[in-house]
Scaffold this motif. Structure first.
Motif, PDB file in Angstrom:
ATOM      1  N   MET A   3       0.844  -1.186   0.000  1.00 53.61           N
ATOM      2  CA  MET A   3       0.000   0.000   0.000  1.00 53.61           C
ATOM      3  C   MET A   3       0.885   1.244   0.000  1.00 53.61           C
ATOM      4  SD  MET A   3      -3.109   0.978   2.619  1.00 53.61           S
ATOM      5  CE  MET A   3      -2.068   0.735   4.067  1.00 53.61           C
ATOM      6  N   THR A   4       0.740   2.088  -1.022  1.00 54.56           N
ATOM      7  CA  THR A   4       1.545   3.297  -1.146  1.00 54.56           C
ATOM      8  C   THR A   4       1.152   4.309  -0.083  1.00 54.56           C
ATOM      9  OG1 THR A   4       1.579   2.939  -3.539  1.00 54.56           O
ATOM     10  CG2 THR A   4       2.323   5.074  -2.748  1.00 54.56           C
ATOM     11  N   SER A   5       2.161   4.876   0.583  1.00 51.59           N
ATOM     12  CA  SER A   5       1.865   5.855   1.628  1.00 51.59           C
ATOM     13  C   SER A   5       1.591   7.231   1.026  1.00 51.59           C
ATOM     14  CB  SER A   5       3.032   5.945   2.612  1.00 51.59           C
ATOM     15  OG  SER A   5       4.186   6.436   1.965  1.00 51.59           O
ATOM     16  N   LEU A   6       0.953   8.055   1.816  1.00 54.48           N
ATOM     17  CA  LEU A   6       0.618   9.422   1.422  1.00 54.48           C
ATOM     18  C   LEU A   6       1.041  10.320   2.576  1.00 54.48           C
ATOM     19  CD1 LEU A   6      -2.840  10.478  -0.028  1.00 54.48           C
ATOM     20  CD2 LEU A   6      -1.712  11.826   1.735  1.00 54.48           C
ATOM     21  N   THR A   7       1.886  11.304   2.290  1.00 57.23           N
ATOM     22  CA  THR A   7       2.449  12.149   3.354  1.00 57.23           C
ATOM     23  C   THR A   7       2.002  13.599   3.193  1.00 57.23           C
ATOM     24  OG1 THR A   7       4.403  10.727   3.497  1.00 57.23           O
ATOM     25  CG2 THR A   7       4.563  12.923   4.484  1.00 57.23           C
ATOM     26  N   ILE A   8       1.535  14.174   4.286  1.00 58.31           N
ATOM     27  CA  ILE A   8       1.123  15.581   4.306  1.00 58.31           C
ATOM     28  C   ILE A   8       1.959  16.334   5.329  1.00 58.31           C
ATOM     29  CG2 ILE A   8      -0.743  17.158   4.982  1.00 58.31           C
ATOM     30  CD1 ILE A   8      -2.698  15.350   3.650  1.00 58.31           C
ATOM     31  N   ALA A   9       2.445  17.502   4.914  1.00 58.13           N
ATOM     32  CA  ALA A   9       3.165  18.397   5.822  1.00 58.13           C
ATOM     33  C   ALA A   9       2.142  19.300   6.501  1.00 58.13           C
ATOM     34  CB  ALA A   9       4.183  19.222   5.040  1.00 58.13           C
ATOM     35  N   LEU A  10       2.141  19.280   7.825  1.00 62.41           N
ATOM     36  CA  LEU A  10       1.141  20.018   8.588  1.00 62.41           C
ATOM     37  C   LEU A  10       1.799  21.147   9.367  1.00 62.41           C
ATOM     38  CD1 LEU A  10      -1.937  19.569   8.925  1.00 62.41           C
ATOM     39  CD2 LEU A  10      -1.432  18.429  11.082  1.00 62.41           C
ATOM     40  N   ASP A  11       1.324  22.370   9.107  1.00 63.16           N
ATOM     41  CA  ASP A  11       1.746  23.524   9.900  1.00 63.16           C
ATOM     42  C   ASP A  11       0.935  23.485  11.192  1.00 63.16           C
ATOM     43  OD1 ASP A  11       2.357  25.972  10.995  1.00 63.16           O
ATOM     44  OD2 ASP A  11       1.217  27.142   9.510  1.00 63.16           O
ATOM     45  N   VAL A  12       1.491  22.828  12.199  1.00 62.23           N
ATOM     46  CA  VAL A  12       0.749  22.565  13.436  1.00 62.23           C
ATOM     47  C   VAL A  12       0.448  23.846  14.202  1.00 62.23           C
ATOM     48  CG1 VAL A  12       0.831  21.338  15.645  1.00 62.23           C
ATOM     49  CG2 VAL A  12       1.755  20.268  13.598  1.00 62.23           C
ATOM     50  N   MET A  13       1.311  24.850  14.073  1.00 56.70           N
ATOM     51  CA  MET A  13       1.171  26.068  14.864  1.00 56.70           C
ATOM     52  C   MET A  13       0.272  27.097  14.188  1.00 56.70           C
ATOM     53  SD  MET A  13       3.095  24.777  17.088  1.00 56.70           S
ATOM     54  CE  MET A  13       3.071  26.063  18.325  1.00 56.70           C
ATOM     55  N   GLY A  14      -0.087  26.883  12.930  1.00 62.80           N
ATOM     56  CA  GLY A  14      -0.907  27.842  12.202  1.00 62.80           C
ATOM     57  C   GLY A  14      -2.323  27.905  12.747  1.00 62.80           C
ATOM     58  N   GLY A  15      -2.970  29.048  12.554  1.00 58.48           N
ATOM     59  CA  GLY A  15      -4.337  29.215  13.033  1.00 58.48           C
ATOM     60  C   GLY A  15      -4.388  29.830  14.412  1.00 58.48           C
ATOM     61  N   ASP A  16      -5.598  30.000  14.923  1.00 62.88           N
ATOM     62  CA  ASP A  16      -5.800  30.696  16.201  1.00 62.88           C
ATOM     63  C   ASP A  16      -5.494  29.839  17.422  1.00 62.88           C
ATOM     64  OD1 ASP A  16      -6.687  32.737  14.596  1.00 62.88           O
ATOM     65  OD2 ASP A  16      -8.825  32.373  14.968  1.00 62.88           O
ATOM     66  N   PHE A  17      -5.551  28.508  17.263  1.00 62.13           N
ATOM     67  CA  PHE A  17      -5.466  27.628  18.435  1.00 62.13           C
ATOM     68  C   PHE A  17      -4.327  26.619  18.376  1.00 62.13           C
ATOM     69  CE2 PHE A  17      -9.945  28.685  17.546  1.00 62.13           C
ATOM     70  CZ  PHE A  17     -10.173  29.524  18.621  1.00 62.13           C
ATOM     71  N   GLY A  18      -3.596  26.557  17.276  1.00 63.18           N
ATOM     72  CA  GLY A  18      -2.419  25.709  17.175  1.00 63.18           C
ATOM     73  C   GLY A  18      -2.670  24.237  17.420  1.00 63.18           C
ATOM     74  N   PRO A  19      -1.779  23.556  18.150  1.00 59.32           N
ATOM     75  CA  PRO A  19      -1.858  22.103  18.330  1.00 59.32           C
ATOM     76  C   PRO A  19      -3.141  21.603  18.981  1.00 59.32           C
ATOM     77  CG  PRO A  19       0.297  22.927  19.004  1.00 59.32           C
ATOM     78  CD  PRO A  19      -0.558  24.125  18.752  1.00 59.32           C
ATOM     79  N   ARG A  20      -3.796  22.424  19.771  1.00 56.00           N
ATOM     80  CA  ARG A  20      -5.044  21.984  20.422  1.00 56.00           C
ATOM     81  C   ARG A  20      -6.102  21.591  19.404  1.00 56.00           C
ATOM     82  NH1 ARG A  20      -7.323  26.519  23.779  1.00 56.00           N
ATOM     83  NH2 ARG A  20      -6.129  27.861  22.371  1.00 56.00           N
ATOM     84  N   ILE A  21      -6.022  22.185  18.210  1.00 57.65           N
ATOM     85  CA  ILE A  21      -6.964  21.890  17.135  1.00 57.65           C
ATOM     86  C   ILE A  21      -6.331  20.969  16.094  1.00 57.65           C
ATOM     87  CG2 ILE A  21      -8.174  22.918  15.156  1.00 57.65           C
ATOM     88  CD1 ILE A  21      -9.582  23.344  17.836  1.00 57.65           C
ATOM     89  N   THR A  22      -5.116  21.298  15.682  1.00 60.43           N
ATOM     90  CA  THR A  22      -4.507  20.597  14.544  1.00 60.43           C
ATOM     91  C   THR A  22      -4.163  19.141  14.858  1.00 60.43           C
ATOM     92  OG1 THR A  22      -2.341  21.532  15.173  1.00 60.43           O
ATOM     93  CG2 THR A  22      -3.605  22.703  13.494  1.00 60.43           C
ATOM     94  N   ILE A  23      -3.711  18.851  16.079  1.00 56.92           N
ATOM     95  CA  ILE A  23      -3.330  17.470  16.395  1.00 56.92           C
ATOM     96  C   ILE A  23      -4.547  16.539  16.515  1.00 56.92           C
ATOM     97  CG2 ILE A  23      -2.169  15.965  18.060  1.00 56.92           C
ATOM     98  CD1 ILE A  23      -0.305  17.670  16.289  1.00 56.92           C
ATOM     99  N   PRO A  24      -5.618  16.914  17.226  1.00 57.20           N
ATOM    100  CA  PRO A  24      -6.804  16.047  17.224  1.00 57.20           C
ATOM    101  C   PRO A  24      -7.380  15.829  15.822  1.00 57.20           C
ATOM    102  CG  PRO A  24      -6.939  17.617  19.027  1.00 57.20           C
ATOM    103  CD  PRO A  24      -5.772  18.032  18.180  1.00 57.20           C
ATOM    104  N   ALA A  25      -7.321  16.871  14.979  1.00 56.23           N
ATOM    105  CA  ALA A  25      -7.792  16.719  13.603  1.00 56.23           C
ATOM    106  C   ALA A  25      -6.907  15.746  12.838  1.00 56.23           C
ATOM    107  CB  ALA A  25      -7.816  18.071  12.906  1.00 56.23           C
ATOM    108  N   ALA A  26      -5.592  15.841  13.060  1.00 56.82           N
ATOM    109  CA  ALA A  26      -4.654  14.920  12.406  1.00 56.82           C
ATOM    110  C   ALA A  26      -4.886  13.492  12.889  1.00 56.82           C
ATOM    111  CB  ALA A  26      -3.218  15.352  12.693  1.00 56.82           C
ATOM    112  N   GLN A  27      -5.157  13.335  14.183  1.00 58.07           N
ATOM    113  CA  GLN A  27      -5.443  12.001  14.724  1.00 58.07           C
ATOM    114  C   GLN A  27      -6.654  11.373  14.023  1.00 58.07           C
ATOM    115  OE1 GLN A  27      -6.115  11.828  18.970  1.00 58.07           O
ATOM    116  NE2 GLN A  27      -6.948   9.755  18.885  1.00 58.07           N
ATOM    117  N   ARG A  28      -7.698  12.158  13.875  1.00 52.84           N
ATOM    118  CA  ARG A  28      -8.904  11.650  13.209  1.00 52.84           C
ATOM    119  C   ARG A  28      -8.602  11.253  11.764  1.00 52.84           C
ATOM    120  NH1 ARG A  28     -14.462  15.145  12.308  1.00 52.84           N
ATOM    121  NH2 ARG A  28     -15.543  13.607  11.003  1.00 52.84           N
ATOM    122  N   ALA A  29      -7.782  12.064  11.085  1.00 50.31           N
ATOM    123  CA  ALA A  29      -7.421  11.752   9.697  1.00 50.31           C
ATOM    124  C   ALA A  29      -6.615  10.455   9.615  1.00 50.31           C
ATOM    125  CB  ALA A  29      -6.630  12.914   9.097  1.00 50.31           C
ATOM    126  N   LEU A  30      -5.704  10.271  10.571  1.00 51.67           N
ATOM    127  CA  LEU A  30      -4.907   9.030  10.605  1.00 51.67           C
ATOM    128  C   LEU A  30      -5.797   7.810  10.821  1.00 51.67           C
ATOM    129  CD1 LEU A  30      -1.926  10.290  12.796  1.00 51.67           C
ATOM    130  CD2 LEU A  30      -1.737   9.526  10.413  1.00 51.67           C
TER     131      LEU A  30
END
Length: 341
Positions: free
Chosen positions: A1-28
């Motif tokens: 299975m070919t992998s797919l890699t996304i670069a995530l600006d975790v600190m971008g936006g108003d709330f940073g990792p509090r939002i971006t990491i849970p969203a990334a977890q759901r995507a994973l």
């Protein structure tokens, strides 16, 4: 299975990792092929990624940087100071081929400026356009561009947006002959700016496009156009107006809280019961589900999330990027433009 890699600006936006990491977890959890390069402050990211199970942790890599950019900085100053920032490092990872796409909730102008500097543009495209799928009242979607990347756009640029939007709609909406319209202040031939009127005349002569003419702001969500073309100034105002209206109406129908008085509770419940059918339609146009605008016109996928996005909304921005990578949107637009030469 070919992998797919996304670069995530975790600190971008108003709330940073509090939002971006849970969203990334759901995507994973939704996509077993997915991997993330997480750019940001390790001390803020690690406590959140440490909660992931071992399999998900194996698919993320943290690239530490303490540098973030103040969104209030003047554009040129921000560009000069961007080296080593989480946004720039994420875009550089795409430019180097380490990731197939990038998602950021940071400053739109800076994201576009860096992406244009670092990622090769598609041939025959002067400037990328912020492009998004907007919901319609029939439950489908339309493509709209530009949504803020180019405050001004001459007729040549508007026609380029039309060509890109046409191919984007064919692929993402599975349409054979998408209907295109130009956003204007009226449908009459003599209405609008000189640039809009000139683009209108040029698009009428293009046989390979299903150009329908002008569309007004009150018809954007009626499903009468599959691709809506505009300059970034008009498009951004139109989009924010639609989003604000949808959010305000949805909040009015939400379940009343215990603090609400009995009269207000009764009124809301009655309205929700009477207009339930329309309430369900409004839920379908919830802006969270359509978060994520693409910088269309680059050779790689770059998606801009709303800075104030929730976990749910940021997940949809990531999902939007994944879909474009899987559909090879930049390559297909490039091939489509080559056929027109």
């Amino acid at each position: 299975m070919t992998s797919l890699t996304i670069a995530l600006d975790v600190m971008g936006g108003d709330f940073g990792p509090r939002i971006t990491i849970p969203a990334a977890q759901r995507a994973l959890e939704h996509n077993p092929r997915l991997h993330f390069l997480l750019f940001g402050h390790q001390a803020e990211i690690a406590p959140l990624t440490d909660r992931l199970d071992s399999e998900l942790q194996s698919r993320v890599q943290i690239i530490h940087t303490e540098k973030t950019l103040n969104s209030d900085l003047p554009f040129l100053q921000a560009i000069r100071q961007s080296k080593g920032s989480s946004m720039r490092l994420a875009i550089e990872a795409v430019a180097k081929g380490e990731a197939q796409g990038c998602v950021s909730g940071g400053n739109t102008g800076l994201l576009m400026g860096l992406a244009k500097q670092l990622i090769e543009p598609l041939p025959n495209i002067d400037r990328p356009a912020l492009t998004s799928l907007i919901p319609t009242m029939n439950g489908k979607s339309s493509v709209m561009l530009d949504l803020g990347a180019n405050v001004e756009a001459d007729s040549k640029l508007l026609c380029q947006f039309a060509e890109m939007g046409n191919i984007f709609a064919q692929v993402m909406l599975d349409l054979v002959f998408p209907r295109l319209s130009l956003l204007n202040i009226g449908t009459e031939e003599n209405k609008g700016s000189p640039q809009t009127r000139e683009a209108h005349q040029q698009l009428k002569l293009t046989n390979h496009l299903n150009y329908q003419g002008f569309i007004e702001g009150d018809k954007l969500m009626n499903g009468i156009a599959d691709v809506i073309i505009c300059d970034g100034f008009s498009g951004n105002i139109a989009l924010k107006t639609m989003e604000g209206a949808a959010k305000n109406i949805l909040s009015f129908f939400k379940k009343p809280t215990e603090e609400s008085n009995l009269c207000r509770q009764t009124k809301r419940l009655l309205l929700r019961a009477i207009f339930y059918r329309y309430y369900r339609k409004l839920q379908q146009i919830n802006p969270d589900r359509h978060n994520g605008a693409t910088l269309l016109g680059l050779s790689s996928v770059v998606v801009k999330s709303h800075g104030g996005a929730s976990n749910n909304a940021f997940f949809y921005a990531i999902d939007h990027a994944i879909s474009q990578i899987e559909h090879k949107i930049p390559e297909r637009i490039s091939r489509g433009l080559e056929k027109l030469e």
